[in-house]
Design a protein around this motif. Structure first.
Motif, PDB file in Angstrom:
ATOM      1  N   LEU A 231       0.412  -1.544  -0.140  1.00  0.00           N
ATOM      2  CA  LEU A 231      -0.077   0.490  -0.135  1.00  0.00           C
ATOM      3  C   LEU A 231       0.616   1.140  -0.454  1.00  0.00           C
ATOM      4  CD1 LEU A 231      -2.459  -0.815   2.331  1.00  0.00           C
ATOM      5  CD2 LEU A 231      -2.836  -1.007   0.496  1.00  0.00           C
ATOM      6  N   ALA A 232       0.459   2.392  -0.341  1.00  0.00           N
ATOM      7  CA  ALA A 232       0.700   3.543  -0.592  1.00  0.00           C
ATOM      8  C   ALA A 232       0.136   4.708   0.337  1.00  0.00           C
ATOM      9  CB  ALA A 232       1.375   4.609  -1.733  1.00  0.00           C
ATOM     10  N   THR A 233      -0.824   4.114   0.649  1.00  0.00           N
ATOM     11  CA  THR A 233      -2.225   5.372   1.748  1.00  0.00           C
ATOM     12  C   THR A 233      -2.595   4.386   1.998  1.00  0.00           C
ATOM     13  OG1 THR A 233      -1.184   7.263  -0.167  1.00  0.00           O
ATOM     14  CG2 THR A 233      -2.957   7.259   0.974  1.00  0.00           C
ATOM     15  N   LEU A 234      -2.634   5.030   3.324  1.00  0.00           N
ATOM     16  CA  LEU A 234      -4.278   4.086   4.142  1.00  0.00           C
ATOM     17  C   LEU A 234      -5.086   5.093   4.437  1.00  0.00           C
ATOM     18  CD1 LEU A 234      -5.996   1.923   6.069  1.00  0.00           C
ATOM     19  CD2 LEU A 234      -3.917   2.278   7.819  1.00  0.00           C
ATOM     20  N   VAL A 235      -5.935   4.980   4.552  1.00  0.00           N
ATOM     21  CA  VAL A 235      -6.922   6.155   4.623  1.00  0.00           C
ATOM     22  C   VAL A 235      -8.069   5.437   5.775  1.00  0.00           C
ATOM     23  CG1 VAL A 235      -9.316   7.730   4.336  1.00  0.00           C
ATOM     24  CG2 VAL A 235      -7.310   7.582   2.730  1.00  0.00           C
ATOM     25  N   THR A 236      -7.758   6.528   7.032  1.00  0.00           N
ATOM     26  CA  THR A 236      -8.465   6.000   8.493  1.00  0.00           C
ATOM     27  C   THR A 236      -9.635   7.025   8.948  1.00  0.00           C
ATOM     28  OG1 THR A 236      -8.787   3.925   9.311  1.00  0.00           O
ATOM     29  CG2 THR A 236      -6.806   5.401   9.632  1.00  0.00           C
ATOM     30  N   GLU A 237      -9.629   6.482  10.126  1.00  0.00           N
ATOM     31  CA  GLU A 237     -10.588   7.534  11.087  1.00  0.00           C
ATOM     32  C   GLU A 237     -10.129   8.004  11.643  1.00  0.00           C
ATOM     33  OE1 GLU A 237     -14.771   5.718  12.460  1.00  0.00           O
ATOM     34  OE2 GLU A 237     -14.019   3.907  12.019  1.00  0.00           O
ATOM     35  N   ALA A 238     -10.449   9.522  12.428  1.00  0.00           N
ATOM     36  CA  ALA A 238      -9.225  10.172  13.320  1.00  0.00           C
ATOM     37  C   ALA A 238      -9.503   9.676  14.706  1.00  0.00           C
ATOM     38  CB  ALA A 238      -9.890  11.500  13.108  1.00  0.00           C
ATOM     39  N   LEU A 245      -1.810   2.482  15.215  1.00  0.00           N
ATOM     40  CA  LEU A 245      -1.842   3.546  13.514  1.00  0.00           C
ATOM     41  C   LEU A 245       0.094   2.452  13.724  1.00  0.00           C
ATOM     42  CD1 LEU A 245      -3.030   6.477  13.481  1.00  0.00           C
ATOM     43  CD2 LEU A 245      -3.564   4.260  12.057  1.00  0.00           C
ATOM     44  N   ALA A 246       0.398   3.094  15.167  1.00  0.00           N
ATOM     45  CA  ALA A 246       1.649   2.751  14.885  1.00  0.00           C
ATOM     46  C   ALA A 246       2.954   1.923  14.312  1.00  0.00           C
ATOM     47  CB  ALA A 246       2.575   2.613  16.327  1.00  0.00           C
ATOM     48  N   PRO A 247       2.063   0.938  13.338  1.00  0.00           N
ATOM     49  CA  PRO A 247       2.952  -0.259  13.004  1.00  0.00           C
ATOM     50  C   PRO A 247       2.467   0.009  10.916  1.00  0.00           C
ATOM     51  CG  PRO A 247       0.975  -1.878  14.236  1.00  0.00           C
ATOM     52  CD  PRO A 247       1.552  -0.054  14.750  1.00  0.00           C
ATOM     53  N   PHE A 248       2.260   0.689  10.849  1.00  0.00           N
ATOM     54  CA  PHE A 248       1.513   1.512   9.582  1.00  0.00           C
ATOM     55  C   PHE A 248       2.618   2.581   9.424  1.00  0.00           C
ATOM     56  CE2 PHE A 248      -2.694  -0.659  10.624  1.00  0.00           C
ATOM     57  CZ  PHE A 248      -2.466  -1.482  10.668  1.00  0.00           C
ATOM     58  N   HIS A 249       2.989   3.484  10.558  1.00  0.00           N
ATOM     59  CA  HIS A 249       3.632   4.736   9.791  1.00  0.00           C
ATOM     60  C   HIS A 249       5.003   3.700  10.046  1.00  0.00           C
ATOM     61  CE1 HIS A 249       1.129   7.791  11.458  1.00  0.00           C
ATOM     62  NE2 HIS A 249       1.003   7.055  12.304  1.00  0.00           N
ATOM     63  N   VAL A 255      -0.234   7.667   6.517  1.00  0.00           N
ATOM     64  CA  VAL A 255      -1.679   7.689   6.505  1.00  0.00           C
ATOM     65  C   VAL A 255      -2.384   8.784   7.336  1.00  0.00           C
ATOM     66  CG1 VAL A 255      -2.766   6.538   8.588  1.00  0.00           C
ATOM     67  CG2 VAL A 255      -1.106   5.626   8.339  1.00  0.00           C
ATOM     68  N   VAL A 256      -3.774   8.999   6.341  1.00  0.00           N
ATOM     69  CA  VAL A 256      -4.500  10.009   5.925  1.00  0.00           C
ATOM     70  C   VAL A 256      -5.979   9.346   6.893  1.00  0.00           C
ATOM     71  CG1 VAL A 256      -5.649  11.382   4.954  1.00  0.00           C
ATOM     72  CG2 VAL A 256      -3.896  10.370   4.253  1.00  0.00           C
ATOM     73  N   THR A 257      -6.247  10.945   8.467  1.00  0.00           N
ATOM     74  CA  THR A 257      -7.390  10.232   8.685  1.00  0.00           C
ATOM     75  C   THR A 257      -8.835  11.480   8.463  1.00  0.00           C
ATOM     76  OG1 THR A 257      -6.308  11.905  10.635  1.00  0.00           O
ATOM     77  CG2 THR A 257      -5.910   9.542  10.734  1.00  0.00           C
TER      78      THR A 257
END
Length: 258
Positions: A231-238, A245-249, A255-257
């Motif tokens: 994945l290049a980008t993950l859009v999820t809830e704020a 989110l730490a594992p994805f960072h 990561v966009v919320t």
């Protein structure tokens, strides 16, 4: 000095396992043996029982959170609508005029299709009949609905014909439907027939964007699609905690919320 054996009852042990899994996002069999002061055989039985009850997913060396039971498609369209619509708007704003898009199946990707600007000129290739229907009134969008057998639970086309059709396309962006996403276990799905199609979409796209509500993160389903790094980008809830989110960072995902 040897520590005394645990005095916890089996149900108390299992509750402790689930509490640790909820807090940490994973459990290690070795750590559980040490912390609960029981044998490896006992922990294996506990994890097996919890897996069979649908409360976690056993993996080598421990367990991970299990994705929630999949509802029927019509029921899923009514769940978490405000959150899905907010995420969809963010994802739709990332689409650029003139792009060729893969739009995967799923109720969140359906909301993305509905959120695309009416004036947008683009090409959408999809395996989702609901997505194709949602774009009928977007006269500037050329829609390609790929053929195949309808998978009723996922509401997508599946099969060798579908996979081959996906492989003939080179897209600028893939808007991927996500059932489960875990930093280590990767992108997973409960439907085996979707695996080859999702993989082909990812492989055929310059960039892949996943849109996932909070309940999909840190969970695992039965069939592996690809590593999360694809994945290049993950859009999820704020509202998603930073610890989730730490594992994805760590994997350098954007990561966009919302």
């Amino acid at each position: 000095m040897t520590e005394p054996p645990s005095t916890l009852l089996p149900e108390e042990r299992k509750r402790a396992i689930l509490e640790q899994l909820s807090t940490e996002g994973r459990v290690s069999a070795a750590d559980l043996c040490r912390n609960l002061r029981v044998s490896e055989d006992t922990i294996r039985r506990d994890l097996r029982d919890l897996d069979e009850a649908g409360l976690l997913r056993r993996v080598h060396g421990g367990a991970l959170p299990r994705a929630q039971t999949t509802l029927a498609y019509a029921a899923r369209t009514q769940v978490q609508q405000p959150a899905k619509q907010a995420l969809a708007k963010v994802a739709a704003d990332m689409v650029r005029p003139g792009q060729v898009l893969f739009i995967d199946g799923g109720t969140t990707t359906l909301e993305i299709a509905r959120s695309l600007p009416r004036e947008l000129r683009a090409t959408v290739v999809t395996v989702s009949p609901p997505v194709a229907l949602a774009l009928i009134e977007h006269t500037g969008i050329e829609v390609h609905l790929l053929g195949g057998r309808i998978h009723r639970e996922a509401m997508t086309t599946v099969g060798a014909e579908t996979v081959e059709a996906v492989r003939q396309v080179r897209a600028d962006l893939c808007l991927l439907g996500v059932c489960s996403l875990h930093g280590e276990a990767g992108i997973t799905t409960p439907h085996a027939e979707e695996v080859a199609i999702k993989r082909a979409m990812i492989q055929g796209s310059a960039e892949t964007l996943a849109v996932a509500t909070a309940d999909k993160l840190g969970t695992v389903s039965s069939f592996v699609v690809a590593p999360t790094e694809r994945l290049a980008t993950l859009v999820t809830e704020a509202t998603v905690p930073e610890a989730v989110l730490a594992p994805f960072h760590k994997l350098k995902l954007r990561v966009v919320t919302a």
